[in-house]
Design a protein around this motif. Sequence first.
Motif, short mmCIF file in Angstrom:
data_model
loop_
_atom_site.label_atom_id
_atom_site.label_comp_id
_atom_site.label_asym_id
_atom_site.label_seq_id
_atom_site.Cartn_x
_atom_site.Cartn_y
_atom_site.Cartn_z
N GLY A 101 43.32 36.63 32.71
CA GLY A 101 43.40 37.78 33.61
C GLY A 101 44.69 37.82 34.42
N GLY A 102 45.17 36.67 34.85
CA GLY A 102 46.41 36.62 35.64
C GLY A 102 47.60 37.12 34.83
N LEU A 103 47.68 36.74 33.58
CA LEU A 103 48.77 37.19 32.73
C LEU A 103 48.67 38.70 32.49
CD1 LEU A 103 51.21 36.38 31.02
CD2 LEU A 103 49.63 35.95 29.13
N GLY A 104 47.44 39.17 32.30
CA GLY A 104 47.24 40.61 32.12
C GLY A 104 47.67 41.41 33.34
N MET A 105 47.36 40.89 34.53
CA MET A 105 47.75 41.58 35.76
C MET A 105 49.28 41.66 35.86
SD MET A 105 46.97 40.58 39.71
CE MET A 105 48.14 39.25 39.66
N LYS A 106 49.95 40.57 35.54
CA LYS A 106 51.42 40.55 35.61
C LYS A 106 52.03 41.49 34.59
CE LYS A 106 51.46 35.87 37.42
NZ LYS A 106 50.03 35.76 37.62
N LEU A 107 51.42 41.60 33.43
CA LEU A 107 51.90 42.51 32.41
C LEU A 107 51.75 43.97 32.86
CD1 LEU A 107 53.11 42.64 29.59
CD2 LEU A 107 50.80 42.64 28.67
N GLU A 108 50.64 44.29 33.50
CA GLU A 108 50.46 45.64 34.04
C GLU A 108 51.46 45.94 35.14
OE1 GLU A 108 46.32 46.20 35.06
OE2 GLU A 108 46.00 47.22 33.15
N LEU A 109 51.75 44.96 35.98
CA LEU A 109 52.77 45.14 37.01
C LEU A 109 54.11 45.45 36.38
CD1 LEU A 109 53.74 45.00 39.96
CD2 LEU A 109 54.05 42.53 39.64
#
Length: 136
Positions: A101-109
């Motif tokens: 989830g953390g990687l996904g959040m950074k990708l969306e950012l």
Amino acid sequence: ACFWVLMEIAVKYSAVAIVAILCGSMLKDIKSPFSTYVVLVAGIGIIIACLNVLPTVMGFADRISSDLPELSQGIEVVFKVCGITFVTRICAQTCRDCGEGGLGMKLELLGNLLAVVLSLPLIETVFLLITGLLKT
């Protein structure tokens, strides 16, 4: 495109997703490492279906751009921003599906920031137009 044709496509791929989730859940229950792969393969199939719809969208954008050439720059930016947003959101959700989830959040950012950067010339044009109208 006809509403019913599009609805049929939506229902078919929704059924594929539900079957993949059910199969993935059953495999997860028996501790199989393939549960994630089943869902990922279904997701890739759905993304390919999205790519098949892309020529219709691009044809629409080309038609509008040729009919209204003064709006072509804005239309181009909107479609590019949508493309960046779709790619990063799909990949971010895939990261979440894999437990990252953390990687996904950074990708969306990153996707959001890229969309803003891509939109800056259009935003500048709008501000210049507004200030020009206010001066007259």
